[in-house]
Design a protein around this motif. Structure first.
Motif, PDB file in Angstrom:
ATOM      1  N   HIS A   1      13.197  56.185  -4.600  1.00  0.00           N
ATOM      2  CA  HIS A   1      14.078  55.797  -5.709  1.00  0.00           C
ATOM      3  C   HIS A   1      13.263  55.643  -6.991  1.00  0.00           C
ATOM      4  N   THR A   2      12.082  55.050  -6.863  1.00  0.00           N
ATOM      5  CA  THR A   2      11.191  54.879  -8.017  1.00  0.00           C
ATOM      6  C   THR A   2      10.725  56.222  -8.544  1.00  0.00           C
ATOM      7  N   ARG A   3      10.302  57.081  -7.633  1.00  0.00           N
ATOM      8  CA  ARG A   3       9.838  58.412  -8.022  1.00  0.00           C
ATOM      9  C   ARG A   3      10.927  59.170  -8.804  1.00  0.00           C
ATOM     10  N   VAL A   4      12.143  59.134  -8.297  1.00  0.00           N
ATOM     11  CA  VAL A   4      13.246  59.857  -8.944  1.00  0.00           C
ATOM     12  C   VAL A   4      13.555  59.260 -10.312  1.00  0.00           C
ATOM     13  N   ALA A   5      13.559  57.933 -10.394  1.00  0.00           N
ATOM     14  CA  ALA A   5      13.833  57.266 -11.675  1.00  0.00           C
ATOM     15  C   ALA A   5      12.792  57.652 -12.722  1.00  0.00           C
ATOM     16  N   VAL A   6      11.526  57.708 -12.311  1.00  0.00           N
ATOM     17  CA  VAL A   6      10.454  58.089 -13.236  1.00  0.00           C
ATOM     18  C   VAL A   6      10.583  59.549 -13.633  1.00  0.00           C
ATOM     19  N   GLU A   7      10.869  60.402 -12.676  1.00  0.00           N
ATOM     20  CA  GLU A   7      11.031  61.833 -12.974  1.00  0.00           C
ATOM     21  C   GLU A   7      12.143  62.053 -13.990  1.00  0.00           C
ATOM     22  N   ARG A   8      13.238  61.346 -13.836  1.00  0.00           N
ATOM     23  CA  ARG A   8      14.356  61.488 -14.778  1.00  0.00           C
ATOM     24  C   ARG A   8      13.989  60.973 -16.169  1.00  0.00           C
ATOM     25  N   ALA A   9      13.258  59.877 -16.234  1.00  0.00           N
ATOM     26  CA  ALA A   9      12.841  59.333 -17.530  1.00  0.00           C
ATOM     27  C   ALA A   9      11.880  60.285 -18.236  1.00  0.00           C
ATOM     28  N   VAL A  10      10.937  60.854 -17.481  1.00  0.00           N
ATOM     29  CA  VAL A  10       9.974  61.783 -18.062  1.00  0.00           C
ATOM     30  C   VAL A  10      10.671  63.041 -18.573  1.00  0.00           C
ATOM     31  N   ARG A  11      11.627  63.533 -17.799  1.00  0.00           N
ATOM     32  CA  ARG A  11      12.378  64.720 -18.229  1.00  0.00           C
ATOM     33  C   ARG A  11      13.197  64.430 -19.480  1.00  0.00           C
ATOM     34  N   ALA A  12      13.802  63.259 -19.533  1.00  0.00           N
ATOM     35  CA  ALA A  12      14.604  62.884 -20.707  1.00  0.00           C
ATOM     36  C   ALA A  12      13.718  62.790 -21.946  1.00  0.00           C
ATOM     37  N   HIS A  13      12.538  62.202 -21.789  1.00  0.00           N
ATOM     38  CA  HIS A  13      11.603  62.085 -22.908  1.00  0.00           C
ATOM     39  C   HIS A  13      11.190  63.467 -23.410  1.00  0.00           C
ATOM     40  N   ARG A  14      10.895  64.361 -22.473  1.00  0.00           N
ATOM     41  CA  ARG A  14      10.458  65.709 -22.828  1.00  0.00           C
ATOM     42  C   ARG A  14      11.556  66.457 -23.590  1.00  0.00           C
ATOM     43  N   ALA A  15      12.812  66.189 -23.221  1.00  0.00           N
ATOM     44  CA  ALA A  15      13.943  66.886 -23.840  1.00  0.00           C
ATOM     45  C   ALA A  15      14.474  66.163 -25.078  1.00  0.00           C
ATOM     46  N   GLY A  16      13.910  64.991 -25.396  1.00  0.00           N
ATOM     47  CA  GLY A  16      14.413  64.226 -26.530  1.00  0.00           C
ATOM     48  C   GLY A  16      15.818  63.703 -26.309  1.00  0.00           C
TER      49      GLY A  16
ATOM     50  N   TRP B   1       0.773  61.293   0.941  1.00  0.00           N
ATOM     51  CA  TRP B   1       1.945  60.497   0.570  1.00  0.00           C
ATOM     52  C   TRP B   1       2.233  60.623  -0.927  1.00  0.00           C
ATOM     53  N   THR B   2       1.183  60.491  -1.716  1.00  0.00           N
ATOM     54  CA  THR B   2       1.349  60.605  -3.166  1.00  0.00           C
ATOM     55  C   THR B   2       1.868  61.983  -3.542  1.00  0.00           C
ATOM     56  N   ARG B   3       1.265  63.006  -2.985  1.00  0.00           N
ATOM     57  CA  ARG B   3       1.647  64.381  -3.304  1.00  0.00           C
ATOM     58  C   ARG B   3       3.078  64.691  -2.867  1.00  0.00           C
ATOM     59  N   ARG B   4       3.417  64.289  -1.649  1.00  0.00           N
ATOM     60  CA  ARG B   4       4.747  64.630  -1.119  1.00  0.00           C
ATOM     61  C   ARG B   4       5.868  63.887  -1.842  1.00  0.00           C
ATOM     62  N   THR B   5       5.630  62.615  -2.161  1.00  0.00           N
ATOM     63  CA  THR B   5       6.677  61.885  -2.885  1.00  0.00           C
ATOM     64  C   THR B   5       6.892  62.477  -4.277  1.00  0.00           C
ATOM     65  N   GLN B   6       5.819  62.965  -4.884  1.00  0.00           N
ATOM     66  CA  GLN B   6       5.954  63.589  -6.206  1.00  0.00           C
ATOM     67  C   GLN B   6       6.770  64.873  -6.130  1.00  0.00           C
ATOM     68  N   VAL B   7       6.443  65.733  -5.179  1.00  0.00           N
ATOM     69  CA  VAL B   7       7.146  67.008  -5.038  1.00  0.00           C
ATOM     70  C   VAL B   7       8.615  66.785  -4.655  1.00  0.00           C
ATOM     71  N   LEU B   8       8.852  65.873  -3.726  1.00  0.00           N
ATOM     72  CA  LEU B   8      10.226  65.587  -3.302  1.00  0.00           C
ATOM     73  C   LEU B   8      11.056  65.037  -4.455  1.00  0.00           C
ATOM     74  N   ALA B   9      10.455  64.211  -5.275  1.00  0.00           N
ATOM     75  CA  ALA B   9      11.185  63.639  -6.417  1.00  0.00           C
ATOM     76  C   ALA B   9      11.570  64.707  -7.426  1.00  0.00           C
ATOM     77  N   ALA B  10      10.687  65.685  -7.636  1.00  0.00           N
ATOM     78  CA  ALA B  10      10.995  66.767  -8.573  1.00  0.00           C
ATOM     79  C   ALA B  10      12.220  67.542  -8.118  1.00  0.00           C
ATOM     80  N   VAL B  11      12.388  67.649  -6.810  1.00  0.00           N
ATOM     81  CA  VAL B  11      13.548  68.366  -6.260  1.00  0.00           C
ATOM     82  C   VAL B  11      14.785  67.462  -6.236  1.00  0.00           C
ATOM     83  N   ALA B  12      14.582  66.193  -5.872  1.00  0.00           N
ATOM     84  CA  ALA B  12      15.709  65.278  -5.664  1.00  0.00           C
ATOM     85  C   ALA B  12      16.263  64.689  -6.954  1.00  0.00           C
ATOM     86  N   ALA B  13      15.529  64.817  -8.061  1.00  0.00           N
ATOM     87  CA  ALA B  13      15.941  64.161  -9.306  1.00  0.00           C
ATOM     88  C   ALA B  13      17.300  64.631  -9.818  1.00  0.00           C
TER      89      ALA B  13
END
Length: 295
Positions: free
Chosen positions: A48-63, A14-26
Motif C-alpha cells: 500500500h505504501t509502495r503504491v501510494a508513493v508511486e502515485r505521488a511521484v507520477r503526479a509530481h512528474r506530470a504536474g 524484497w526491495t526490488r520486487r515491491t518496487q516493480v510490483l508497485a509500478a504495475v499495481a499503481a
C-alpha cells in the motif's frame, strides 16, 4: 503478488520486487482489495505504501493538481508502514523517494547534516534508517542520488557537482560486489543528457580519463563479483554502455553476454535525438551489442 512476496526472504529482492510490483499495481485497486481481505498483512501494508508513493511521484512528474494531497497520503503511509514493519527498509526507501518531490528542501528531514565533507545537506537520516535495516541498499542510494540530481537552484535543477560527490562517496564506501559501484555511471549519463552530447560530432565524454576509471571500477569491483542473473538490468545496461563508449569492446561484450536478450531503454535513448522513441534506443543498443560481440 502475495505468494511472490511470501517467498521473498532477502531484503535486496524484497526491495526490488515491491518496487516493480508497485509500478504495475499503481493503476489498479488490487492492493486496496488485498488490504481489505487481509488488513493485518504486513506485505499488504508495505505494498500500500509502495503504491501510494508511486502515485505521488507520477503526479509530481506530470504536474498534477493533486500532487500535494497524494504526497501527504504517501508520507503518512510510509510512517505507518515503518511503525508496523520496523525491520523493513522499504518504508524508509519510500520516504527517500518522496524526498525528491521536496526540490527546495523545505522539510527538515531533508536538510540533515552530511556524514562527510564535500557532501551537501539532505535526507541523511532517512538513508541511515534504510542502511540500518539493509546496509548498502541499492534503491536507497539511487533515491539519494535522484534527490541531489533534481535539487533546485533557482528555477531549474542545480549543477551536478553534488550528485557527482555523492556517487563517488557511496561507491567509495561500498564493499566489493555491491551495485553501488555503478552509481557514478548514472551521473555521467545525466551529465551527457543535460549537455545534449549526442549533438556533438566528436564526443570525448565517454573516453575521458575519469569516465574510463569509473567504467573500470564498476567492472572490477561490482560486475566480476556479482551474481549477474540477479543484478539490475539498469546497472548492467549502464555498464555495457559505459564500456562501449570507452571503446572497451571486449569488456563490454562480457556485460552484453550477461544481459542475454534483455535491455533497458535508458541510457541508450540519450544517444539519440529523440529520447522518447524506444525504437531508436533499441537500434542504438543492438548496434552497440553487435559491434562489441563481433570484436
Amino acid at each position: 503478488m502475495a505468494r511472490l512476496l511470501d517467498e521473498t526472504s532477502h531484503w535486496d529482492a524484497w526491495t526490488r520486487r515491491t518496487q516493480v510490483l508497485a509500478a504495475v499495481a499503481a493503476g489498479t485497486d488490487v492492493v486496496q482489495a488485498w488490504r481489505a481481505e487481509q488488513p493485518d498483512s504486513l506485505p499488504a501494508t508495505v505494498m500500500h505504501t509502495r503504491v501510494a508513493v508511486e502515485r505521488a511521484v507520477r503526479a509530481h512528474r506530470a504536474g498534477h493538481p493533486r500532487t500535494r494531497e497524494l504526497w501527504q497520503e504517501a508520507w503518512a503511509a510510509c510512517r505507518d508502514a515503518a511503525e508496523h514493519a520496523p525491520d523493513d527498509p522499504v518504508p524508509w526507501v519510500c520516504l527517500l523517494a518522496l524526498a525528491a518531490l521536496d526540490e527546495r528542501q523545505r522539510m527538515e528531514e531533508h536538510r540533515h547534516r552530511p556524514p562527510a565533507p564535500m557532501l551537501p545537506p539532505g535526507p541523511w537520516g532517512l538513508l541511515a534508517e534504510a542502511e540500518k535495516r539493509d546496509p548498502y541498499n541499492r534503491e536507497a542510494h539511487h533515491r539519494m542520488l535522484q534527490f541531489f540530481s533534481t535539487r533546485r537552484s533557482g528555477a531549474s535543477p542545480g549543477p551536478l557537482s553534488e550528485a557527482v560527490n555523492y556517487a563517488q562517496w557511496a561507491a567509495g564506501s561500498a564493499p566489493t560486489g555491491s551495485a553501488l559501484h555503478a552509481l557514478p555511471l548514472y551521473v555521467r549519463v545525466e551529465r551527457y543528457r543535460r549537455e545534449r552530447g549526442h549533438e556533438r560530432a566528436l564526443d570525448l565524454h565517454w573516453v575521458a580519463e575519469d569516465a574510463l576509471r569509473e567504467a573500470q571500477r564498476a567492472l572490477d569491483t561490482w560486475f566480476l563479483f556479482c551474481a549477474t542473473d540477479e543484478a539490475s538490468l539498469l546497472d548492467l545496461n549502464h555498464l555495457a554502455h559505459a564500456l562501449f563508449g570507452a571503446l572497451r569492446f571486449a569488456d563490454a561484450a562480457r556485460v552484453f553476454e550477461a544481459l542475454g536478450p534483455y535491455y533497458t531503454v535508458l541510457p541508450w535513448a540519450y544517444r539519440t535525438g529523440r529520447p522518447d522513441d524506444r525504437a531508436l534506443a533499441e537500434d542504438v543498443f543492438l548496434r552497440a551489442r553487435s559491434r562489441c560481440l563481433d570484436h
